[in-house]
Enzyme design. Sequence first.
Site, mmCIF file in Angstrom:
data_model
loop_
_atom_site.group_PDB
_atom_site.id
_atom_site.type_symbol
_atom_site.label_atom_id
_atom_site.label_comp_id
_atom_site.label_asym_id
_atom_site.label_seq_id
_atom_site.Cartn_x
_atom_site.Cartn_y
_atom_site.Cartn_z
ATOM 1 N N GLY A 40 -30.575 46.297 76.205
ATOM 2 C CA GLY A 40 -31.261 45.005 76.215
ATOM 3 C C GLY A 40 -32.340 44.939 75.150
ATOM 4 O O GLY A 40 -32.531 43.904 74.498
ATOM 5 N N GLN A 61 -33.020 40.081 83.271
ATOM 6 C CA GLN A 61 -33.287 40.103 84.718
ATOM 7 C C GLN A 61 -32.641 38.913 85.438
ATOM 8 O O GLN A 61 -32.884 38.723 86.626
ATOM 9 C CB GLN A 61 -34.798 40.078 84.959
ATOM 10 N N SER A 81 -28.480 43.221 79.683
ATOM 11 C CA SER A 81 -28.473 44.692 79.687
ATOM 12 C C SER A 81 -27.656 45.177 80.870
ATOM 13 O O SER A 81 -27.878 44.737 82.010
ATOM 14 C CB SER A 81 -29.910 45.210 79.799
ATOM 15 N N CYS A 136 -42.823 52.061 81.922
ATOM 16 C CA CYS A 136 -43.041 52.281 80.493
ATOM 17 C C CYS A 136 -42.657 53.716 80.158
ATOM 18 O O CYS A 136 -42.472 54.537 81.038
ATOM 19 C CB CYS A 136 -44.476 51.985 80.100
HETATM 20 N N1 PLP Z 1 -35.967 42.774 79.018
HETATM 21 C C1 PLP Z 1 -36.273 42.802 80.335
HETATM 22 C C2 PLP Z 1 -36.734 41.556 81.003
HETATM 23 C C3 PLP Z 1 -36.168 43.998 81.052
HETATM 24 O O1 PLP Z 1 -36.491 44.033 82.339
HETATM 25 C C4 PLP Z 1 -35.713 45.155 80.371
HETATM 26 C C5 PLP Z 1 -35.635 46.451 81.054
HETATM 27 O O2 PLP Z 1 -36.328 46.749 81.980
HETATM 28 C C6 PLP Z 1 -35.391 45.060 79.015
HETATM 29 C C7 PLP Z 1 -35.533 43.844 78.377
HETATM 30 C C8 PLP Z 1 -34.911 46.228 78.246
HETATM 31 O O3 PLP Z 1 -33.577 46.514 78.520
HETATM 32 P P1 PLP Z 1 -33.007 47.975 78.188
HETATM 33 O O4 PLP Z 1 -33.620 48.881 79.215
HETATM 34 O O5 PLP Z 1 -31.523 47.849 78.336
HETATM 35 O O6 PLP Z 1 -33.404 48.307 76.817
#
Ligand code: PLP
Length: 372
Positions: free
Chosen positions: A58, A167, A187, A313
């Site tokens: 993602g 999400q 994702s 994080c």
């Molecule tokens: N965007 C949102 C809203 C997320 O919750 C997350 C992951 O927690 C991401 C992006 C990042 O996705 P990825 O873990 O596949 O890099």
Amino acid sequence: MRPEAIEAMMPYLRGNYANPSGAHRFARRARQAVDESRDRVAEAVGCAANEVVFTGCGTESDNMAITGAVSRLGGAAVCPAVEHHAVLHVVEHHGGRVVGVDHAGGVDPVALAATLDELGADDGPGVAVVSVMAVNNEVGTVTDLAAINRIVRRHAPGALLHTDAVQAACWLDLRAVTPHVDLLSLSGHKFGGPKGVGVLVERGGPRVDPLIIGGGQERERRSGTHNTAGIVALAEALAITDAERATENVRIAELRDRLVKGLQSRLDGVVETVPPERKVAGSAHVCVAGVESEALLYLLDEAGVCASAASACASGAMEPSHVLAAMGVERDVALGALRLTLGATSTEAEVDHGVDAVATAVDRLRERTAAR
Ligand code: PLP
């Protein structure tokens, strides 16, 4: 992961691990699996198959949307202050603009319009991309993307609208989201697929410059050998999520309400951070007065309840939530933030156990403070 997604990926890990860009029969079979997965994703998202780009996660999809738009179109990137760091840090990296939000975490439409007007003025840099998340990862707030689209079309007609829908897949019918945006990120691991595989939907053909350049896979839009097993599993998980979404939304909203009401009946000072009507069914973010999340999470972990305060994080260290700060939540209230979430595997028994564990832990912490 959903068991069906694990099943779906196994043949491409064990038996046919050929590179889908190759020419021999095993490669062609792998290619077919990637193509069929693309069709399945397109069906669940409500776009054409050739608008689906498979990525490595993602975060990569978000980066490609924003960096690729700035690179192709020139001009500024804009996002609300509550975005995931995969968007927020990229916008900041490009010297873009961050817009304020309301108390529930929704982007302020007046501030957004004013920012777009300012950037679009004769002496301004123009706007390349506006990125507004479909669902907030920390507190669950849902964005009205039709309304955001109207603002962008009116105040920055040349800009692309991207949504981080990472999400959203479990809770919103993506077919109702996609028509309002140009770019949409997903994702795999947020809906029962594997980690390390994502999607960027580019509506109407290539809209942004590629981020990863090399062998020219994904029709030159994202180079790198395909993660066939991951892509097949992502598509399987998304298809099931899509089929079960309507019933799951009802079931999980009931569980979420049971969880929050259970906590409020056992404890004083538990406030639901965002009202249920503005957020997705799976989010039970609360602020608990008189305790600090760090101590609470420690006791919950001991009781077998896995929760967090903000988003995960890299360091695992506790940092104050930028989302709650942007929403104007007072610092001492935000210190007691507890991010409980529910999903496909959640049960009533787990919710009752969770209520009991949180109530017991909070009582202990409050007694300790009172004894000091
Ligand atoms: N965007 C949102 C809203 C997320 O919750 C997350 C992951 O927690 C991401 C992006 C990042 O996705 P990825 O873990 O596949 O890099």
